[in-house]
Design a protein around this motif. Structure first.
Motif, mmCIF file in Angstrom:
data_model
loop_
_atom_site.group_PDB
_atom_site.id
_atom_site.type_symbol
_atom_site.label_atom_id
_atom_site.label_comp_id
_atom_site.label_asym_id
_atom_site.label_seq_id
_atom_site.Cartn_x
_atom_site.Cartn_y
_atom_site.Cartn_z
ATOM 1 N N PHE A 16 -63.962 -94.433 -19.845
ATOM 2 C CA PHE A 16 -63.934 -94.548 -21.300
ATOM 3 C C PHE A 16 -63.771 -93.176 -21.943
ATOM 4 O O PHE A 16 -63.002 -93.004 -22.884
ATOM 5 C CB PHE A 16 -65.219 -95.231 -21.791
ATOM 6 C CG PHE A 16 -65.211 -95.528 -23.252
ATOM 7 C CD1 PHE A 16 -64.475 -96.581 -23.746
ATOM 8 C CD2 PHE A 16 -65.942 -94.749 -24.130
ATOM 9 C CE1 PHE A 16 -64.464 -96.864 -25.102
ATOM 10 C CE2 PHE A 16 -65.936 -95.011 -25.479
ATOM 11 C CZ PHE A 16 -65.201 -96.078 -25.975
ATOM 12 N N PHE A 17 -64.489 -92.173 -21.409
ATOM 13 C CA PHE A 17 -64.397 -90.815 -21.944
ATOM 14 C C PHE A 17 -62.991 -90.248 -21.786
ATOM 15 O O PHE A 17 -62.423 -89.684 -22.736
ATOM 16 C CB PHE A 17 -65.412 -89.902 -21.240
ATOM 17 C CG PHE A 17 -65.278 -88.453 -21.608
ATOM 18 C CD1 PHE A 17 -65.660 -88.011 -22.862
ATOM 19 C CD2 PHE A 17 -64.769 -87.559 -20.699
ATOM 20 C CE1 PHE A 17 -65.529 -86.679 -23.205
ATOM 21 C CE2 PHE A 17 -64.629 -86.218 -21.028
ATOM 22 C CZ PHE A 17 -65.018 -85.775 -22.288
ATOM 23 N N PHE A 18 -62.399 -90.382 -20.599
ATOM 24 C CA PHE A 18 -61.050 -89.858 -20.382
ATOM 25 C C PHE A 18 -60.008 -90.607 -21.214
ATOM 26 O O PHE A 18 -59.056 -90.003 -21.710
ATOM 27 C CB PHE A 18 -60.672 -89.905 -18.903
ATOM 28 C CG PHE A 18 -61.285 -88.801 -18.102
ATOM 29 C CD1 PHE A 18 -61.073 -87.478 -18.437
ATOM 30 C CD2 PHE A 18 -62.069 -89.076 -17.003
ATOM 31 C CE1 PHE A 18 -61.627 -86.454 -17.708
ATOM 32 C CE2 PHE A 18 -62.631 -88.063 -16.258
ATOM 33 C CZ PHE A 18 -62.417 -86.743 -16.619
ATOM 34 N N SER A 19 -60.189 -91.912 -21.383
ATOM 35 C CA SER A 19 -59.262 -92.670 -22.221
ATOM 36 C C SER A 19 -59.371 -92.220 -23.674
ATOM 37 O O SER A 19 -58.351 -92.035 -24.359
ATOM 38 C CB SER A 19 -59.541 -94.164 -22.126
ATOM 39 O OG SER A 19 -59.291 -94.622 -20.825
ATOM 40 N N PHE A 20 -60.592 -92.048 -24.157
ATOM 41 C CA PHE A 20 -60.797 -91.574 -25.522
ATOM 42 C C PHE A 20 -60.207 -90.176 -25.704
ATOM 43 O O PHE A 20 -59.515 -89.908 -26.692
ATOM 44 C CB PHE A 20 -62.293 -91.572 -25.851
ATOM 45 C CG PHE A 20 -62.608 -91.062 -27.217
ATOM 46 C CD1 PHE A 20 -62.333 -91.824 -28.333
ATOM 47 C CD2 PHE A 20 -63.187 -89.819 -27.390
ATOM 48 C CE1 PHE A 20 -62.618 -91.362 -29.608
ATOM 49 C CE2 PHE A 20 -63.476 -89.335 -28.651
ATOM 50 C CZ PHE A 20 -63.198 -90.108 -29.757
ATOM 51 N N LEU A 21 -60.446 -89.302 -24.737
ATOM 52 C CA LEU A 21 -59.895 -87.949 -24.799
ATOM 53 C C LEU A 21 -58.373 -87.978 -24.753
ATOM 54 O O LEU A 21 -57.713 -87.216 -25.456
ATOM 55 C CB LEU A 21 -60.451 -87.119 -23.640
ATOM 56 C CG LEU A 21 -60.335 -85.616 -23.720
ATOM 57 C CD1 LEU A 21 -61.069 -85.084 -24.940
ATOM 58 C CD2 LEU A 21 -60.903 -84.999 -22.462
ATOM 59 N N GLY A 22 -57.801 -88.870 -23.952
ATOM 60 C CA GLY A 22 -56.353 -89.001 -23.877
ATOM 61 C C GLY A 22 -55.745 -89.464 -25.184
ATOM 62 O O GLY A 22 -54.660 -89.022 -25.571
ATOM 63 N N ILE A 23 -56.447 -90.347 -25.894
ATOM 64 C CA ILE A 23 -55.952 -90.808 -27.186
ATOM 65 C C ILE A 23 -56.074 -89.696 -28.229
ATOM 66 O O ILE A 23 -55.151 -89.466 -29.014
ATOM 67 C CB ILE A 23 -56.699 -92.089 -27.632
ATOM 68 C CG1 ILE A 23 -56.297 -93.248 -26.730
ATOM 69 C CG2 ILE A 23 -56.408 -92.421 -29.084
ATOM 70 C CD1 ILE A 23 -57.122 -94.498 -26.930
ATOM 71 N N ILE A 24 -57.197 -88.991 -28.220
ATOM 72 C CA ILE A 24 -57.405 -87.904 -29.179
ATOM 73 C C ILE A 24 -56.376 -86.787 -28.972
ATOM 74 O O ILE A 24 -55.896 -86.190 -29.930
ATOM 75 C CB ILE A 24 -58.841 -87.340 -29.048
ATOM 76 C CG1 ILE A 24 -59.858 -88.386 -29.471
ATOM 77 C CG2 ILE A 24 -59.027 -86.073 -29.861
ATOM 78 C CD1 ILE A 24 -59.775 -88.797 -30.920
ATOM 79 N N LEU A 25 -56.034 -86.514 -27.731
ATOM 80 C CA LEU A 25 -55.075 -85.444 -27.428
ATOM 81 C C LEU A 25 -53.649 -85.980 -27.413
ATOM 82 O O LEU A 25 -52.855 -85.704 -26.510
ATOM 83 C CB LEU A 25 -55.416 -84.780 -26.092
ATOM 84 C CG LEU A 25 -56.741 -84.023 -26.082
ATOM 85 C CD1 LEU A 25 -57.073 -83.542 -24.692
ATOM 86 C CD2 LEU A 25 -56.706 -82.868 -27.062
#
Length: 130
Positions: A16-25
Motif C-alpha cells: 500500500f505504501f509503495f503504491s501510494f508513493l508511486g501515485i504521488i510521484l
C-alpha cells in the motif's frame, strides 16, 4: 497471531505504501509494480495460498480478477494511469465481500474511526431532532 499473518500484514502495508508513493510521484511504474506485487503476496499470506487461488478463480469474481490482472499488465507495459484505474475497479469487484468486515475494523481504529464515523453521527443527530 502467527508469524505468517504478521509477515502478510507487513507485506500488504509495504504494498500500500509503495503504491501510494508511486501515485504521488506521478505514477512511477516501478513503485506501482512493486506495490502491487507486495499487496498480492500479503493477501496470499493472510488468506493462505489455496484461499487466494479460490478467490481469484471463483466464477463470481472473474470480472474482478481479470480487471486486476489487466491493470497489473498495463502497469508493466508503461500505461500506469489506465492500469491503476482498471486495478481499482478490479479490487472493488474482487474484495467487495470483505467491505463490511473492513468497515467494522476501520471504525474501531481509535482516531480514524471517530473521524470516519462523525459525519454519520452528525447526520443521525440532525434527523432525530427534525
Amino acid at each position: 497471531m502467527r508469524s505468517r499473518d504478521e509477515i502478510g500484514i507487513g507485506l500488504f502495508g509495504f504494498g500500500f505504501f509503495f503504491s501510494f508513493l508511486g501515485i504521488i510521484l506521478f505514477f512511477d511504474r516501478g513503485l506501482l509494480a512493486l506495490g502491487n506485487i507486495f499487496c498480492l503476496l500479503g493477501v496470499a499470506l493472510l488468506l493462505g495460498w489455496q484461499s487466494t487461488w479460490r478467490l481469484f478463480t471463483n466464477k463470481n469474481n472473474y470480472k474482478g480478477s481479470v480487471s486486476f490482472l489487466l491493470g497489473l499488465f498495463l502497469i508493466f507495459v508503461r500505461w500506469p494511469i489506465a492500469g491503476i484505474i482498471i486495478e481499482i475497479f478490479g479490487c472493488v469487484n474482487l474484495f467487495s465481500v470483505f467491505w463490511p468486515s473492513i468497515k467494522i475494523f476501520i471504525f474501531q481504529v481509535p482516531v480514524l474511526g471517530w473521524i470516519l464515523q462523525y459525519p454519520f453521527m452528525l447526520l443521525d443527530h440532525l434527523t432525530k431532532r427534525g
